[in-house]
Design a protein around this motif. Structure first.
Motif, short mmCIF file in Angstrom:
data_model
loop_
_atom_site.label_atom_id
_atom_site.label_comp_id
_atom_site.label_asym_id
_atom_site.label_seq_id
_atom_site.Cartn_x
_atom_site.Cartn_y
_atom_site.Cartn_z
N ILE A 46 1.20 -1.22 -0.26
CA ILE A 46 -0.25 -0.11 -0.27
C ILE A 46 0.91 0.72 0.06
O ILE A 46 1.53 1.41 0.75
CB ILE A 46 -0.91 0.23 1.04
CG1 ILE A 46 -1.24 -1.18 0.85
CG2 ILE A 46 -0.60 0.86 1.62
CD1 ILE A 46 -3.03 -1.24 2.36
N THR A 47 0.36 2.25 -0.80
CA THR A 47 0.88 3.39 -0.69
C THR A 47 0.75 4.66 0.63
O THR A 47 -0.40 4.22 0.15
CB THR A 47 0.61 3.83 -1.92
OG1 THR A 47 0.84 3.69 -2.97
CG2 THR A 47 1.39 5.62 -1.56
N ILE A 48 1.75 4.41 0.99
CA ILE A 48 1.70 5.63 2.39
C ILE A 48 2.02 6.29 2.02
O ILE A 48 1.37 7.47 3.24
CB ILE A 48 2.77 4.73 3.42
CG1 ILE A 48 4.14 4.66 3.10
CG2 ILE A 48 2.25 3.44 3.87
CD1 ILE A 48 4.62 4.27 4.25
N GLN A 49 2.38 7.26 0.93
CA GLN A 49 3.06 8.52 0.90
C GLN A 49 3.10 9.31 -0.34
O GLN A 49 3.78 7.89 -1.62
CB GLN A 49 4.64 9.17 1.74
CG GLN A 49 4.48 10.81 1.23
CD GLN A 49 5.36 10.75 1.86
OE1 GLN A 49 6.69 10.35 3.16
NE2 GLN A 49 6.81 11.98 1.37
N ASP A 50 2.11 9.32 -1.02
CA ASP A 50 2.46 9.33 -2.56
C ASP A 50 3.63 10.81 -3.29
O ASP A 50 4.19 11.00 -2.42
CB ASP A 50 0.76 10.75 -3.01
CG ASP A 50 -0.49 10.07 -2.59
OD1 ASP A 50 -0.82 9.06 -2.75
OD2 ASP A 50 -1.52 10.38 -2.24
N GLY A 51 3.58 9.95 -4.60
CA GLY A 51 5.25 10.83 -4.65
C GLY A 51 4.13 11.82 -5.39
O GLY A 51 2.68 12.42 -4.86
N THR A 52 5.21 12.70 -6.40
CA THR A 52 5.22 13.56 -6.44
C THR A 52 5.55 13.66 -8.25
O THR A 52 6.21 13.29 -8.46
CB THR A 52 5.61 15.29 -5.97
OG1 THR A 52 6.67 15.17 -5.79
CG2 THR A 52 4.62 15.58 -4.31
N TYR A 53 4.63 14.30 -9.05
CA TYR A 53 5.06 14.27 -10.33
C TYR A 53 4.86 15.43 -10.74
O TYR A 53 4.48 16.79 -10.44
CB TYR A 53 3.53 13.96 -11.76
CG TYR A 53 3.39 12.83 -10.25
CD1 TYR A 53 4.24 11.50 -10.88
CD2 TYR A 53 2.74 11.92 -9.40
CE1 TYR A 53 4.69 9.99 -10.77
CE2 TYR A 53 3.46 11.20 -8.83
CZ TYR A 53 3.39 10.22 -9.43
OH TYR A 53 3.84 9.23 -8.36
N ASP A 54 5.10 16.08 -12.58
CA ASP A 54 5.33 17.80 -12.82
C ASP A 54 4.10 17.46 -13.56
O ASP A 54 3.55 16.81 -13.78
CB ASP A 54 6.76 17.94 -13.31
CG ASP A 54 7.15 17.19 -14.73
OD1 ASP A 54 6.24 16.52 -15.59
OD2 ASP A 54 7.94 17.26 -14.92
N GLU A 55 3.90 19.27 -14.19
CA GLU A 55 3.03 19.16 -15.20
C GLU A 55 2.59 17.75 -16.28
O GLU A 55 1.67 18.02 -16.87
CB GLU A 55 2.77 20.33 -15.65
CG GLU A 55 2.92 21.31 -15.10
CD GLU A 55 3.91 21.72 -14.00
OE1 GLU A 55 5.04 21.98 -15.46
OE2 GLU A 55 4.00 22.58 -13.61
N GLU A 56 4.02 17.32 -16.91
CA GLU A 56 4.03 16.45 -17.80
C GLU A 56 3.64 14.48 -17.22
O GLU A 56 4.21 13.85 -18.42
CB GLU A 56 5.24 16.96 -18.64
CG GLU A 56 5.65 17.83 -19.20
CD GLU A 56 7.31 18.05 -19.79
OE1 GLU A 56 8.01 17.99 -19.44
OE2 GLU A 56 7.04 19.22 -20.62
N GLY A 57 3.70 15.29 -16.17
CA GLY A 57 3.99 13.35 -15.69
C GLY A 57 5.06 12.60 -14.77
O GLY A 57 5.32 11.45 -14.53
#
Length: 110
Positions: A46-57
């Motif tokens: 299970i994901t316990i902390q979301d990743g971050t992404y730029d506008e292009e994914g």
């Protein structure tokens, strides 16, 4: 009666070992099939902390996954954990990341 158990195992292999130890039958072709009416859902890590992404994914920071392998089970006609399962059981104060359609975990914990 149906009860729900939520479990965290040290690995997929450990989870599968517990699942495979539940009653089963082997047919004439040597294939193994469950001899029980429990519903088992392999949730995974299970994901316990979301990743971050730029506008292009593109990934800016990777998501953080739990180091335990999660499995949810809708136990049919059992009112306690099968042998060897209780030590992997977790107790949540919410429904968790997965639910069985129409069956509340909170109201039906094993």
């Amino acid at each position: 009666m149906k009860f729900i158990g939520k479990y965290e195992f040290n690995s997929l292999e450990q989870a599968e070992s517990k699942i495979n130890a539940l009653p089963s039958i082997v047919n004439e072709d040597g294939n193994n099939y469950p001899a029980h009416k429990h519903t088992i859902v392999k949730i995974g890590f299970i994901t316990i902390q979301d990743g971050t992404y730029d506008e292009e994914g593109n990934v800016l920071t990777e998501p953080v996954l739990n180091d335990k392998y999660s499995v949810d089970v809708l136990w049919n006609n059992l009112d306690s954990h099968p042998y060897g399962w209780a030590s992997y059981s977790i107790d949540l104060d919410n429904e968790g990341s997965h639910n069985f359609l129409g069956v509340s975990y909170i109201n039906n914990k094993i």
